[in-house]
Design an enzyme around this catalytic site. Structure first.
Site, PDB file in Angstrom:
ATOM      1  N   PHE A  21      31.711  46.759  45.287  1.00 47.63           N
ATOM      2  CA  PHE A  21      33.094  47.224  45.149  1.00 47.63           C
ATOM      3  C   PHE A  21      33.974  46.103  45.662  1.00 47.63           C
ATOM      4  CE2 PHE A  21      36.489  50.086  47.309  1.00 47.63           C
ATOM      5  CZ  PHE A  21      37.419  49.760  46.331  1.00 47.63           C
ATOM      6  N   GLU A  22      34.624  45.404  44.750  1.00 50.89           N
ATOM      7  CA  GLU A  22      35.506  44.317  45.133  1.00 50.89           C
ATOM      8  C   GLU A  22      36.669  44.238  44.158  1.00 50.89           C
ATOM      9  OE1 GLU A  22      33.430  40.555  44.961  1.00 50.89           O
ATOM     10  OE2 GLU A  22      32.637  40.938  42.956  1.00 50.89           O
TER      11      GLU A  22
END
Length: 317
Positions: A240-241
């Site tokens: 998750f970025e």
């Protein structure tokens, strides 16, 4: 029978101790991250009429992962995108099946695009006989480390939100992270940081030091995040970025990626896109350009981030 019960009891105790260690380690690395990166919420109001930036969600996946992809999309739509309608881009090493395309399109409240990755293979300088892992998995990690930012399907976009099949978003987003990235001039956003195991990256820091020795130092870096008495192996969990692709497409990022890529550690050891991205962020960005989304509810496998703020917790269920 007593012997069997004792064995089961010992296994359960060991599993419990392992879980406690994982939770302690993640808390320790999160505290380390909070010292050096920008913790923004609560956020001030944005300019009236702020336009949506050129942004999208990105999956790199396969048709066989349809169920996991749909599960993640359900969370993303419910928690955020049914109000904002950002497009999805699906990249794959093989063409997606019609069933996959239909299945994910039905989940989306926005346009969905599918594209083939043409340059999925390992570089010519890699000796495949030395690779002790699945070569396709190593190719994926390398692709996330740098080349994906130049895929034609990604080129129109400035910001991307990476999605991992099977991951969960457990809290409603009360704001638009893409707009925050643009108007706060943030370059990178993450929710979880971890410590890599030493055996996975034995030569990573040595190679990185070689790169630094060949390039001028940057005064606004956050390299202290990676160093206590020695290299602490902290890294961002890249499942998750949020990324400003201008950062990844910059000459500085590409120089670092190309240097580390040619060391072969992605294939011969267990360097990952998280390894490369974390080094690049620490070297090239200042504290005010990095965003810890501490208020984002997120989980993937055994790792999770849960907001501590009572107001945010009311939006998590």
């Amino acid at each position: 029978m007593a012997f069997v019960y004792r064995r089961i009891y010992r296994i359960l105790v060991l599993l419990g101790l392992l879980l406690v260690f994982v939770l302690w380690r993640n808390r320790h690395t999160a505290e380390k991250a909070s010292e050096v990166v920008r913790y923004t919420p609560p956020l001030p109001p944005l300019p009236t009429g702020s336009a949506q930036p050129q942004s999208c969600f990105v999956f790199i996946t396969r048709s066989m992962s349809l169920t996991k992809v749909r599960r993640t999309m359900f969370d993303v739509e419910k928690r955020f995108n049914e109000r904002y309608h950002y497009p999805y881009v699906f990249l794959g090493e093989n063409h997606f099946s019609d069933a996959f395309k239909e299945g994910v399109t039905k989940m989306a409240s926005s346009p969905v695009h599918f594209a083939l990755i043409e340059d999925w293979q390992e570089p010519e300088w890699i000796d495949t006989d030395r690779v002790n892992d699945r070569i396709g998995f190593r190719n994926m990690l390398r692709y996330w480390s740098g080349p994906f930012a130049y895929h034609p399907a990604i080129q129109p976009y400035r910001y991307i939100w990476r999605l991992e099949p099977g991951s969960h978003y457990t809290c409603d987003f009360e704001y638009d992270p893409f707009v925050e990235m643009k108007h706060r001039q943030l370059k990178y956003g993450f929710a979880i940081s971890i410590q890599e195991i030493p055996s996975a990256v034995p030569s990573l820091w040595q190679s990185f030091e070689q790169y630094i020795a060949q390039h001028s130092s940057r005064g606004n870096s956050t390299l202290d995040w990676l160093v206590d008495a020695d290299f602490n192996r902290c890294q961002f969990l890249t499942n998750f970025e949020l990324i400003d692709l201008d950062f990844m497409r910059s000459t500085e990022y590409q120089e670092l990626f190309n240097f580390m890529d040619k060391q072969g550690g992605i294939y011969y050891e267990q360097w990952s896109d998280a390894s490369i991205r974390s080094l690049a962020v620490a070297l090239l960005l200042s504290r005010k350009q990095v965003w810890w989304l501490a208020d984002a509810g997120y989980s993937h496998d055994l790792l999770s981030n849960c907001p501590s703020d009572p107001h945010r917790q009311r939006h998590c269920h």
